[in-house]
Design a protein around this motif. Structure first.
Motif, PDB file in Angstrom:
ATOM      1  N   SER A  41       0.813  -1.218   0.000  1.00 26.91           N
ATOM      2  CA  SER A  41       0.000   0.000   0.000  1.00 26.91           C
ATOM      3  C   SER A  41       0.849   1.271   0.000  1.00 26.91           C
ATOM      4  O   SER A  41       0.464   2.259  -0.608  1.00 26.91           O
ATOM      5  CB  SER A  41      -0.974   0.002   1.167  1.00 26.91           C
ATOM      6  OG  SER A  41      -0.286   0.029   2.400  1.00 26.91           O
ATOM      7  N   ALA A  42       2.008   1.261   0.640  1.00 26.21           N
ATOM      8  CA  ALA A  42       2.868   2.447   0.622  1.00 26.21           C
ATOM      9  C   ALA A  42       3.389   2.714  -0.792  1.00 26.21           C
ATOM     10  O   ALA A  42       3.432   3.860  -1.238  1.00 26.21           O
ATOM     11  CB  ALA A  42       4.025   2.280   1.604  1.00 26.21           C
ATOM     12  N   ASP A  43       3.786   1.636  -1.500  1.00 32.22           N
ATOM     13  CA  ASP A  43       4.255   1.799  -2.878  1.00 32.22           C
ATOM     14  C   ASP A  43       3.130   2.266  -3.788  1.00 32.22           C
ATOM     15  O   ASP A  43       3.319   3.144  -4.631  1.00 32.22           O
ATOM     16  CB  ASP A  43       4.836   0.482  -3.418  1.00 32.22           C
ATOM     17  CG  ASP A  43       6.135   0.101  -2.744  1.00 32.22           C
ATOM     18  OD1 ASP A  43       6.763   0.967  -2.092  1.00 32.22           O
ATOM     19  OD2 ASP A  43       6.531  -1.077  -2.873  1.00 32.22           O
ATOM     20  N   LEU A  44       1.942   1.680  -3.624  1.00 35.64           N
ATOM     21  CA  LEU A  44       0.793   2.069  -4.432  1.00 35.64           C
ATOM     22  C   LEU A  44       0.403   3.514  -4.147  1.00 35.64           C
ATOM     23  O   LEU A  44       0.131   4.288  -5.064  1.00 35.64           O
ATOM     24  CB  LEU A  44      -0.383   1.126  -4.171  1.00 35.64           C
ATOM     25  CG  LEU A  44      -1.628   1.378  -4.999  1.00 35.64           C
ATOM     26  CD1 LEU A  44      -1.339   1.290  -6.493  1.00 35.64           C
ATOM     27  CD2 LEU A  44      -2.716   0.383  -4.617  1.00 35.64           C
ATOM     28  N   ASP A  45       0.400   3.900  -2.875  1.00 35.40           N
ATOM     29  CA  ASP A  45       0.077   5.280  -2.507  1.00 35.40           C
ATOM     30  C   ASP A  45       1.067   6.259  -3.135  1.00 35.40           C
ATOM     31  O   ASP A  45       0.673   7.303  -3.661  1.00 35.40           O
ATOM     32  CB  ASP A  45       0.077   5.461  -0.985  1.00 35.40           C
ATOM     33  CG  ASP A  45      -1.115   4.800  -0.305  1.00 35.40           C
ATOM     34  OD1 ASP A  45      -2.044   4.353  -1.014  1.00 35.40           O
ATOM     35  OD2 ASP A  45      -1.097   4.715   0.939  1.00 35.40           O
ATOM     36  N   ALA A  46       2.354   5.929  -3.091  1.00 38.13           N
ATOM     37  CA  ALA A  46       3.382   6.812  -3.667  1.00 38.13           C
ATOM     38  C   ALA A  46       3.211   6.930  -5.178  1.00 38.13           C
ATOM     39  O   ALA A  46       3.300   8.028  -5.735  1.00 38.13           O
ATOM     40  CB  ALA A  46       4.780   6.286  -3.331  1.00 38.13           C
ATOM     41  N   ALA A  47       2.967   5.812  -5.842  1.00 38.23           N
ATOM     42  CA  ALA A  47       2.779   5.843  -7.297  1.00 38.23           C
ATOM     43  C   ALA A  47       1.536   6.648  -7.650  1.00 38.23           C
ATOM     44  O   ALA A  47       1.564   7.491  -8.559  1.00 38.23           O
ATOM     45  CB  ALA A  47       2.676   4.424  -7.845  1.00 38.23           C
ATOM     46  N   ALA A  48       0.440   6.414  -6.941  1.00 34.86           N
ATOM     47  CA  ALA A  48      -0.800   7.140  -7.206  1.00 34.86           C
ATOM     48  C   ALA A  48      -0.609   8.639  -6.992  1.00 34.86           C
ATOM     49  O   ALA A  48      -1.112   9.458  -7.768  1.00 34.86           O
ATOM     50  CB  ALA A  48      -1.921   6.600  -6.321  1.00 34.86           C
ATOM     51  N   ARG A  49       0.131   9.002  -5.964  1.00 32.57           N
ATOM     52  CA  ARG A  49       0.411  10.415  -5.701  1.00 32.57           C
ATOM     53  C   ARG A  49       1.190  11.019  -6.867  1.00 32.57           C
ATOM     54  O   ARG A  49       0.886  12.122  -7.321  1.00 32.57           O
ATOM     55  CB  ARG A  49       1.190  10.536  -4.384  1.00 32.57           C
ATOM     56  CG  ARG A  49       1.260  11.919  -3.820  1.00 32.57           C
ATOM     57  CD  ARG A  49       1.862  11.998  -2.412  1.00 32.57           C
ATOM     58  NE  ARG A  49       2.904  11.039  -2.093  1.00 32.57           N
ATOM     59  CZ  ARG A  49       2.739   9.937  -1.337  1.00 32.57           C
ATOM     60  NH1 ARG A  49       1.557   9.659  -0.830  1.00 32.57           N
ATOM     61  NH2 ARG A  49       3.752   9.132  -1.095  1.00 32.57           N
TER      62      ARG A  49
END
Length: 189
Positions: A41-49
């Motif tokens: 989720s941290a990687d997905l959140d960073a990519a989405a941001r």
């Protein structure tokens, strides 16, 4: 149809390596797409941001003979967007994921891509809707307050291809998320 609001610049040849490896990443180890773990989720959140989209809008698909066009991935009209093109580059379809719902009542009232002035026909097909307007057609998959649209030119991408893409829609795992990201020159997300 422009996929991004920003002018894309040519990337060095090393940026193409992840795109060339995408088929291996998507099919490696005979992993079942539902059996793989969702991306951290941290990687997905960073990519989405970085893409300026909400993490819950990030979806991927897989269709034999098609790969994601990495430079197309990002925000488009408040949606997550990614283009998939055939290995020969002759055909392509788009994946767009945005908030909303799709019902029998509102399906024909919602525009289909750029054919917004055309009459939309809707046919319920399993868990998805097959929609057609003008020269465009799509499968729309409602899922947890998000609708994922898989749209293509009706003369270039057949319905069966879009149906397979709709059936394979899922949240990305770590390898799929990495394949969507631009080359960072060795730096992490």
């Amino acid at each position: 149809m422009p996929m991004r609001k920003y002018v894309l610049m040519m990337r060095p040849a090393r940026a193409l390596l992840p795109l060339l490896l995408l088929p291996v990443l998507l099919t490696g180890c005979d992993a079942d797409r539902n059996g793989g773990a969702a991306a951290d989720s941290a990687d997905l959140d960073a990519a989405a941001r970085d893409w300026d989209v909400a993490p819950e809008l990030v979806y991927v698909t897989e269709v034999s003979g098609y790969t994601v066009f990495q430079e197309s991935v990002g925000e488009y009209d408040d949606q997550f967007a990614a283009a998939y093109r055939s290995e020969k580059g002759a055909t392509k379809f788009g994946l767009f994921a945005g908030r909303g719902t799709l019902t029998a009542e509102n399906c024909p009232k919602q525009p289909l891509g750029e054919a917004s002035d055309q009459q939309v026909t809707c046919v319920h097909d399993g868990d998805a809707w097959y929609r057609k307007a003008g020269g465009s057609h799509e499968y729309a998959v409602p899922q947890d307050g998000v609708v994922i649209h898989l749209i293509g030119d009706a003369d270039k991408v057949d319905r069966a291809t879009l149906r397979r893409a709709a059936e394979a829609v899922h949240r990305p795992d770590d390898a799929e998320l990495a394949a969507l990201l631009p080359d960072t020159g060795g730096a992490g997300i």
